[in-house]
Scaffold this active site. Structure first.
Site, PDB file in Angstrom:
ATOM      1  N   GLY A 235       0.809  -1.201   0.000  1.00  0.00           N
ATOM      2  CA  GLY A 235       0.000   0.000   0.000  1.00  0.00           C
ATOM      3  C   GLY A 235       0.843   1.252   0.000  1.00  0.00           C
ATOM      4  O   GLY A 235       2.070   1.195   0.154  1.00  0.00           O
ATOM      5  N   THR A 239      -0.265   4.330   5.299  1.00  0.00           N
ATOM      6  CA  THR A 239      -1.577   3.698   5.431  1.00  0.00           C
ATOM      7  C   THR A 239      -1.662   2.747   6.617  1.00  0.00           C
ATOM      8  O   THR A 239      -2.738   2.231   6.905  1.00  0.00           O
ATOM      9  CB  THR A 239      -1.924   2.935   4.142  1.00  0.00           C
ATOM     10  OG1 THR A 239      -0.832   2.081   3.776  1.00  0.00           O
ATOM     11  CG2 THR A 239      -2.208   3.899   3.005  1.00  0.00           C
ATOM     12  N   GLY A 240      -0.552   2.485   7.303  1.00  0.00           N
ATOM     13  CA  GLY A 240      -0.604   1.685   8.527  1.00  0.00           C
ATOM     14  C   GLY A 240      -0.168   0.250   8.373  1.00  0.00           C
ATOM     15  O   GLY A 240      -0.651  -0.621   9.096  1.00  0.00           O
ATOM     16  N   LYS A 241       0.763  -0.037   7.478  1.00  0.00           N
ATOM     17  CA  LYS A 241       1.215  -1.415   7.276  1.00  0.00           C
ATOM     18  C   LYS A 241       1.975  -1.937   8.498  1.00  0.00           C
ATOM     19  O   LYS A 241       1.730  -3.052   8.959  1.00  0.00           O
ATOM     20  CB  LYS A 241       2.092  -1.482   6.016  1.00  0.00           C
ATOM     21  CG  LYS A 241       1.372  -1.081   4.736  1.00  0.00           C
ATOM     22  CD  LYS A 241       2.253  -1.232   3.512  1.00  0.00           C
ATOM     23  CE  LYS A 241       3.355  -0.210   3.474  1.00  0.00           C
ATOM     24  NZ  LYS A 241       2.844   1.179   3.329  1.00  0.00           N
ATOM     25  N   GLU A 459      -8.046  33.201  -9.741  1.00  0.00           N
ATOM     26  CA  GLU A 459      -8.784  32.253  -8.896  1.00  0.00           C
ATOM     27  C   GLU A 459     -10.281  32.309  -9.160  1.00  0.00           C
ATOM     28  O   GLU A 459     -10.957  31.273  -9.173  1.00  0.00           O
ATOM     29  CB  GLU A 459      -8.484  32.514  -7.421  1.00  0.00           C
ATOM     30  CG  GLU A 459      -7.029  32.359  -7.024  1.00  0.00           C
ATOM     31  CD  GLU A 459      -6.477  30.995  -7.380  1.00  0.00           C
ATOM     32  OE1 GLU A 459      -7.262  30.025  -7.492  1.00  0.00           O
ATOM     33  OE2 GLU A 459      -5.255  30.887  -7.567  1.00  0.00           O
TER      34      GLU A 459
END
Length: 696
Positions: A235, A239-241, A459
Site C-alpha cells: 500500500g 496507510t498503517g502497514k 482564482e
C-alpha cells in the site's frame, strides 16, 4: 509501558535496561585493568632505563680509584653504586646525555651500573681494602621464571578477555556484522491490537484468520489446512502497514521480530545471508512467533537487470531468505509478514505460493475508514460539542491514516496556542488546511496591488468556470492569501460524495476548470503570467491519461499506450509505444487542452461582468467561502436560492469564520491526476480527491 509490561521483558533481552547499565561497567573494568598493567610496565621500564652494564675491568678500575660506594651480589651479576663525586661515564653518549640532563634540570643524572659476576678470589679483599660496602641478594630461579611468564601471560589474557567480550556484545563474526539486529516485542510490549487500526477492515479480516490459526492451530490442522508462510502488506506510505503487523502480534500474543530490509545489507558480501539465517534460527526457538520485515524491497528486489540486479550481497540475502522460507515448518506457528509500497520491483520467486502466499492491500481509506481513523486518533483529545468528524472525513478524501493523525495533532496544538482547553471545528479545519493544502499563511509576503488583482481574477476564473459547467464539484473556498508551500492563492473544490469512476465529460470539465485561470488573465490583462504552471501540468496529466490509459481519444480509441510503474508511490504512467505514436499522442493531448482552453475563454467572456464583480469582492476580502461565492453568482445570474442546501454548503456551516472554511482535499496540482490514477486492474479513474487550482 507499565510495570507489568516491563516485567514481561526477557532478562536476556539486549534491550533490558539492567543489561545496558552493566555493559559500561564491565567494559570500564577491563579497560582499567589493561591500562593499569601497561602503565606499571611502562614505569618499570622507565625506572630501569638508566641501568647500564660495564666490563669487569672497568669495575676493578673504579674500585681502585675509590669511586665505588657499595656493591650488591645478586645472582649472576654485581650491582654497583658509585660515590656522589664520581664522574664516571661508560661511553661518550652517556656523558653527553648526562651533560644535557644537568643543563636542563641542574641536577646530576643518576645511573646504576652492573657487571657480570666472576669467581675472583681477590675481589673481596680488594673491596674491603677500599672500604666498599658489600651486600648480597638470594635468588630464586623458580620465582624468576614464574615472574617472566606472568609478565607476558597477563597482558595476553586480559586482551583475549576484552576481545571475547566485545565480540559477544557485537554478535560474533567480523565485529558482529553477521548478527541479526532483530528487535523482539512480546504481546504487551507492542500495545497494539486491531482496535487501534481503523479504516482497513479488509486487511484486518485477512489477518484475523492468521491470528486465529496461531491461537487454535488444531482446528485448522485437523481438516488439513496449513498456516500461510508469509503475507505481503502492500500500500501507499502512511496507510498503517507496520501498525497492522504489530496488531497481529498483539492479537495473537506471540513474540514479534521486527526488522527493516536495509538491516540485512552491509558492505561485506554474505553478511545479509548470515543475518537471515540467524533471524530464522532465533525465531524458530520462540515459535509460535511473527517475523516482520519492513520495506522488503530493499532485499527482495528482482534479480534481473531491469530493477538494478547484479548486486551480489542483495542477491545472496534474497536467496537465503527464499531458502529459509522454504525450510521452516508452518505447523510450529512461524509467520513472516512483510511490507512494501513497491510490489512491482519484487522478485517473482519471492511472491509465489509457498513463500508469500497472500498479498494484502492496505490502501487509502474510504469515507467510513477515514471517519473511524479520526475517531481512533481523537479518542484521547479533548473536543467540544461543535466538532463534526464526519465533515472532516468527507473533506479529507484521499488522505491516509498518518495524515489524519497529523491533522488531529495539529488541531490540538492550535487549540493550546489560542489558550483553549477543547478542540473545536475551526481548529480541525485550520489544521486540515495547514497539513493538506499549502502550509501556513505567509503573512510576511506582501504582493503588489497589481499582483493581487491578477491572482484574484485567476482564482475567480477557476471558480466561475466550475460553476458554469455541469459535471463539476462545488467550490468550497477561494483565497489569495499566500501559503508557505509556494501557492499565491487557490480555489478548492470538494466532492459531495465519494466517487470511484469519472466520465469523459467530468474529466473534460476538470481540464476546462484548470485552464480558466490562464483564460481569465488573457481576457482581462491581455497577457500571461507564470502562475498557471501547476494548472497546466495537472491539465496535461489528465489529458495524457485520457489518451493513453482511459481510451477516451477518438484517434486511438481503446488502445493502451501507457502503464503505471509505481502505483503506490508517484503513480505516474510510462509510455509503451514507439516514438511516432508518442508524437501523435502529444498532438492529441494538445488538441484536448486547446479545446478546453477555448471553452474556458468563451464562458468567461460571456460572463465578464460576473467575473469582474466577484474578483473585486475577492480582492477586497482576500478569502471568500464557496457559499458566499455561490450567493453572489446566483444574484448576478438571477438564479433563485435552492430550497435544500447542498452537502458542501452544509459543511460550510461548521466554520464560524470565512477564512477558516476548508472542506476539500487540497492536493498539489502537479500530482493530482497521478495520484488518482489506478493500476491496470482497477477501475479507470476513482474521483476521491478534490481539484484545487493554485497560483505559484
Amino acid at each position: 509501558m507499565n510495570d507489568n509490561q516491563q516485567d514481561q521483558r526477557d532478562p536476556k533481552d539486549p534491550g533490558n535496561n539492567g543489561g545496558k547499565m552493566r555493559q559500561p561497567f564491565f567494559i570500564f573494568l577491563i579497560l582499567s585493568l589493561v591500562a593499569l598493567f601497561i602503565t606499571s610496565l611502562i614505569y618499570s621500564r622507565v625506572g630501569n632505563s638508566n641501568t647500564q652494564e660495564i666490563t669487569y675491568s672497568q669495575f676493578l678500575t673504579l674500585v681502585n680509584e675509590d669511586q665505588v660506594e657499595s656493591v650488591v651480589f645478586s645472582g649472576d651479576r654485581i650491582q654497583i653504586t658509585l660515590t656522589e663525586d664520581s664522574d664516571f661515564a661508560a661511553s661518550e653518549e652517556e656523558q653527553q646525555a648526562a651533560d644535557y640532563y644537568y643543563q636542563a634540570t641542574g641536577q646530576r643524572m643518576e645511573t646504576t651500573y652492573y657487571t657480570a659476576y666472576i669467581n675472583d678470589e681477590d675481589l673481596l679483599p680488594l673491596l674491603k681494602e677500599h672500604e666498599v660496602e658489600i651486600d648480597g641478594e638470594t635468588s630464586d630461579s623458580t620465582a624468576m621464571i614464574i615472574y617472566n611468564i606472568l609478565s607476558f601471560a597477563i597482558p595476553l589474557i586480559l586482551f583475549f578477555v576484552l576481545i571475547s567480550y566485545v565480540m559477544r556484545r557485537m554478535g560474533g563474526g567480523a565485529m558482529g556484522v553477521g548478527k541479526s539486529n532483530a528487535k523482539v516485542y512480546v504481546e504487551k510490549s507492542t500495545g497494539v491490537t486491531f482496535k487501534d487500526v481503523a479504516g482497513q477492515d479488509e486487511a484486518k479480516e485477512s489477518l484475523q484468520e492468521v491470528v486465529d490459526f496461531l491461537h487454535n492451530p488444531r482446528k485448522y490442522t485437523q481438516i488439513g489446512a496449513k498456516l500461510p508462510k508469509g503475507a505481503l502488506l502492500v500500500g501507499p506510505p502512511g496507510t498503517g502497514k507496520t501498525l497492522l503487523a504489530k496488531a497481529v502480534a498483539g492479537e495473537a500474543g506471540v513474540p514479534f521480530f521486527s526488522l527493516a530490509g536495509s538491516d540485512f545489507v552491509e558492505m561485506f558480501v554474505g553478511v545479509g545471508a548470515s543475518r537471515v539465517r540467524d533471524l530464522f534460527k532465533e525465531a524458530q526457538k520462540q515459535a509460535p512467533c511473527i517475523i516482520f520485515i519492513d520495506e522488503i524491497d530493499a532485499i527482495g528486489k528482482s534479480r534481473d537487470s531491469r530493477y538494478g540486479g547484479g548486486n551480489d550481497e542483495r542477491e545472496q540475502t534474497l536467496n537465503q531468505l527464499l531458502a529459509e522460507m522454504d525450510g521452516f515448518d508452518t505447523s510450529k506457528g512461524l509467520l513472516v509478514l512483510a511490507a512494501t509500497n513497491r510490489p512491482e520491483v519484487l522478485d517473482k520467486a519471492l511472491l509465489r505460493p509457498g513463500r508469500f502466499d497472500r498479498r494484502i492491500i492496505v490502501d487509502r481509506p474510504d469515507m467510513k475508514g477515514r471517519l473511524e481513523t479520526l475517531k481512533v486518533h481523537s479518542k484521547d483529545v479533548a473536543m467540544d460539542e461543535s466538532v463534526d468528524l464526519q465533515a472532516l472525513a468527507l473533506a479529507s478524501a484521499g488522505l491516509v491514516g498518518s495524515d489524519l493523525a497529523n491533522i488531529i495533532n495539529e488541531a490540538a496544538i492550535n487549540a493550546v496556542k489560542h489558550n483553549r482547553k477543547f478542540v473545536n471545528q475551526n481548529d480541525l479545519f485550520e489544521a486540515f488546511e495547514l497539513v493538506a493544502v499549502g502550509g501556513k499563511e505567509k503573512k510576511d509576503r506582501i504582493m503588489s496591488d497589481k499582483e493581487r488583482k491578477i491572482v484574484s481574477y485567476h482564482e475567480v476564473g477557476h471558480a466561475l468556470v466550475s460553476a458554469l459547467q455541469k459535471n463539476t464539484e462545488p467550490v468550497q473556498k477561494i483565497t489569495i492569501v499566500p501559503r508557505t508551500m509556494g501557492a499565491l492563492g487557490y480555489t478548492l473544490q470538494t466532492p459531495e460524495e465519494e466517487k470511484y469512476l469519472e466520465t469523459k465529460d467530468e474529466l473534460i470539465a476538470r481540464i476546462t476548470t484548470y485552464m480558466a485561470g490562464r483564460a481569465a488573465e488573457e481576457i482581462v490583462f491581455e497577457s500571461y503570467t507564470s502562475g498557471a504552471a501547476n494548472d497546466i501540468e495537472s491539465a496535461t496529466n489528465i489529458a495524457r491519461n485520457m489518451v493513453t490509459r482511459f481510451g477516451m481519444s477518438d484517434k486511438f480509441g481503446m488502445m493502451g499506450l501507457a502503464s503505471v510503474e509505481n502505483q503506490y508511490l508517484d503513480g505516474r504512467a510510462a509510455l509503451t509505444c514507439g516514438e511516432k505514436t508518442a508524437s501523435e499522442i502529444d498532438d492529441e493531448v494538445l488538441s484536448i487542452i486547446s479545446s478546453c482552453y477555448d471553452e474556458a475563454k468563451r464562458l468567461l467572456a460571456e460572463n465578464r461582468e460576473i467575473l469582474d464583480k466577484i474578483s473585486d469582492y475577492l480582492y477586497e476580502h482576500e478569502t471568500i467561502t464557496g457559499k458566499e461565492f455561490m450567493k453572489i453568482f446566483r444574484e448576478l445570474k438571477g438564479i433563485p436560492e435552492p430550497d435544500t442546501p447542498s452537502e458542501s454548503e452544509r459543511l460550510q456551516g461548521h466554520t464560524a469564520r470565512p477564512e477558516q472554511t476548508v472542506t476539500t482535499v487540497p492536493q498539489q496540482t502537479q500530482a493530482a491526476p497521478a495520484q488518482q490514477e489506478p493500476s491496470q486492474d482497477q477501475q479507470p479513474a476513482p474521483q476521491t480527491e478534490s481539484q484545487p487550482t493554485e497560483v505559484e
